[in-house]
Design an enzyme around this catalytic site. Structure first.
Site, PDB file in Angstrom:
ATOM      1  N   GLU A  95       0.793  -1.231   0.000  1.00 15.14           N
ATOM      2  CA  GLU A  95       0.000   0.000   0.000  1.00 15.14           C
ATOM      3  C   GLU A  95       0.826   1.284   0.000  1.00 15.14           C
ATOM      4  O   GLU A  95       0.778   2.069   0.965  1.00 15.14           O
ATOM      5  CB  GLU A  95      -0.969  -0.005   1.196  1.00 15.14           C
TER       6      GLU A  95
ATOM      7  N   GLU B  31      -5.323  -8.642   0.776  1.00 12.14           N
ATOM      8  CA  GLU B  31      -5.985  -8.326   2.058  1.00 12.14           C
ATOM      9  C   GLU B  31      -7.455  -8.036   1.821  1.00 12.14           C
ATOM     10  O   GLU B  31      -7.808  -7.295   0.897  1.00 12.14           O
ATOM     11  CB  GLU B  31      -5.393  -7.066   2.722  1.00 12.14           C
TER      12      GLU B  31
END
Ligand code: FCB
Length: 452
Positions: A171, A358
């Site tokens: 991320e 995720e």
């Protein structure tokens, strides 16, 4: 007799089912065996930054309990485990002297997984930069790209014969903007041009590391990056709101996807950022767009935006749809969002293969009088998202696996220990673990490779 027959949904053969964690969120042992200080060790000690002044000093004590945690994974029948390496265990000062103890720890983790037929997926950077590098500017300093390559070199030299799935970064949007623009994450900087320069250096370090990981691996080695992506929706049908969607999509999704897959930053965002745009040197974009083997997608919710002139940055604000359901993070539960983002990446970008690296949900779990954690809402959440991911696969999206966040309740960054995402409950006082109903449910999904 119940006449209702549920449709059975099967995932493709060899679909990978896993869970994900990150070093700082679970390991603890923050200063053991010569580990150096990381920016999260420092941030947690800065008053007012983390809820309840929580710190990852002990976290889930995974550093000492990894063997038992691997057994837990086995009892959930997991195919794969995604975890990250703490850079400051390998290079306590970020560069220079290697700490053999750190490498040995991750070697033991990897070997334990392989002994249990669990495939390791290793993330190199899940946000815990060595503090010594932050003192030199951290990710704003272009030299950090080189230090990251050295770190990747050491780790993959040690583990590249056994680890076949590498994720360079987790991320980069969060690292850039939460770490350097809103400042709600470490290192807590609040400056747009800094955030944008950081995003560029993160992407560059990704691109430059791909070849290193391949060189230290073998023909099975797969390298990718994980982005947090989400579908963006207008609050109304107005032209202004639709334009706001374009801007938010540029900021969250395209700013990262375009350089990786198209070798260019989105023109509209370069114009919007103007003087704040990062310094980009010759060949940087070529390096960033080095071909990879897969894209990791983290997705939890969607974003709804409306045009808002009062907001100087992007001229928009986000809207909470009424009547929707929310998790304890206040994130809207919106399963079609995962389908939409998968289709979008599939249609607009050339990712050979995608993994959901995720997805999961925080709910206020409680242990009941029988000692069980009955988290029906998490099961419902996961089931909704799994079905939508399956719909994307049926429509041709090359989704190869799915990692639930997270194995254990753990340290949820600025929220401290107040948000529980685990399939396994963590009692932070005793470090006792209890597999939640969702964990047992997930086991059945894995064993059947499907739902229903
Ligand atoms: C993601 C992070 C992960 C975890 C989840 C809830 O943004 O990658 O570490 O905190 O959110």
């Amino acid at each position: 007799m119940n006449e209702k027959v549920e449709k059975v949904v099967r995932f493709p053969d060899n679909f990978v089912w896993g869970v994900a964690t990150a070093s700082y969120q679970i390991e603890g042992a923050y200063n053991e065996d010569r580990k150096g200080e990381s920016i999260w060790d420092r941030f947690c000690r800065t008053p007012g930054k983390v809820q309840d002044s929580d710190r990852g000093d002990a976290a889930c004590d995974h550093y000492h309990r990894y063997r038992d945690d691997t057994k837990l994974m086995k009892s959930i029948s997991l195919d794969a485990y995604r975890f990250s390496i703490a850079w400051s265990r390998i290079f306590p000062r970020g560069k220079g002297q290697v700490n053999q103890d750190g490498l040995d720890f991750y070697e033991r983790v990897v070997d334990g997984l392989l002994d249990n037929d669990i495939e390791p997926f290793v993330t190199l950077y899940h946000w815990d930069l060595p503090q010594a590098l932050q003192r030199k500017g951290g990710w704003t300093n272009r030299d950090t790209v080189g230090y990251f390559k050295d770190y990747a070199q050491e780790v993959s030299r040690k583990l590249g014969d056994r680890v076949h799935f590498w994720i360079t970064h987790n991320e980069p949007w969060v690292v850039s903007f939460l770490g350097h623009h809103s400042g709600i994450h470490a290192p807590g900087i609040k400056n747009l041009s800094t955030a944008l320069q950081v995003s560029h250096h993160l992407l560059l370090s990704h691109g430059e590391t791909v070849a290193i990981l391949r060189d230290n691996g073998d023909e099975k080695t797969q390298v990718g990056i994980t982005l947090n992506l989400s579908s963006v929706h207008p609050a109304s049908e107005s032209e202004e709101d639709k334009k706001a969607v374009e801007r938010y999509d540029g900021y969250l999704n395209r700013w990262f996807l375009d350089p990786i897959y198209k070798g260019s930053y989105p023109e509209d965002m370069l114009v919007l950022y103007g003087d704040e745009a990062p310094e980009i040197r010759a060949q940087d974009l070529e390096r960033i767009s080095t071909k990879t083997d897969f894209l990791g997608v983290n997705n939890y919710t969607r974003t709804v935006v409306k045009a808002d002139k009062k907001e100087a940055f992007l001229g928009l604000s986000s809207v909470k749809p009424s009547g929707a359901e929310y998790t304890e993070m206040d994130w809207e539960i919106y399963p079609p969002g995962i389908y939409q983002i998968l289709k979008r990446v599939h249609n607009d970008y050339d990712a050979p293969v995608i993994y959901i690296t995720e997805n999961g949900a925080a709910f206020p779990d409680k242990i009941d009088e029988n000692g069980r954690v009955d988290d029906e809402s998490r099961i419902k959440y996961l089931k909704g998202y799994f079905l939508e991911a399956h719909r994307a696969i049926e429509e041709g999206v090359k989704l190869s696996g799915y990692f639930v966040w997270s194995l254990l309740d753990n340290f949820e960054w600025a929220y401290g220990y107040s948000r529980r995402f685990g399939l396994v409950y963590t009692d932070y006082l005793t470090q006792k673990r209890i597999i939640k109903a969702s964990g047992w449910w997930y086991k059945k999904v894995i064993e059947k490779n499907g739902i229903g």
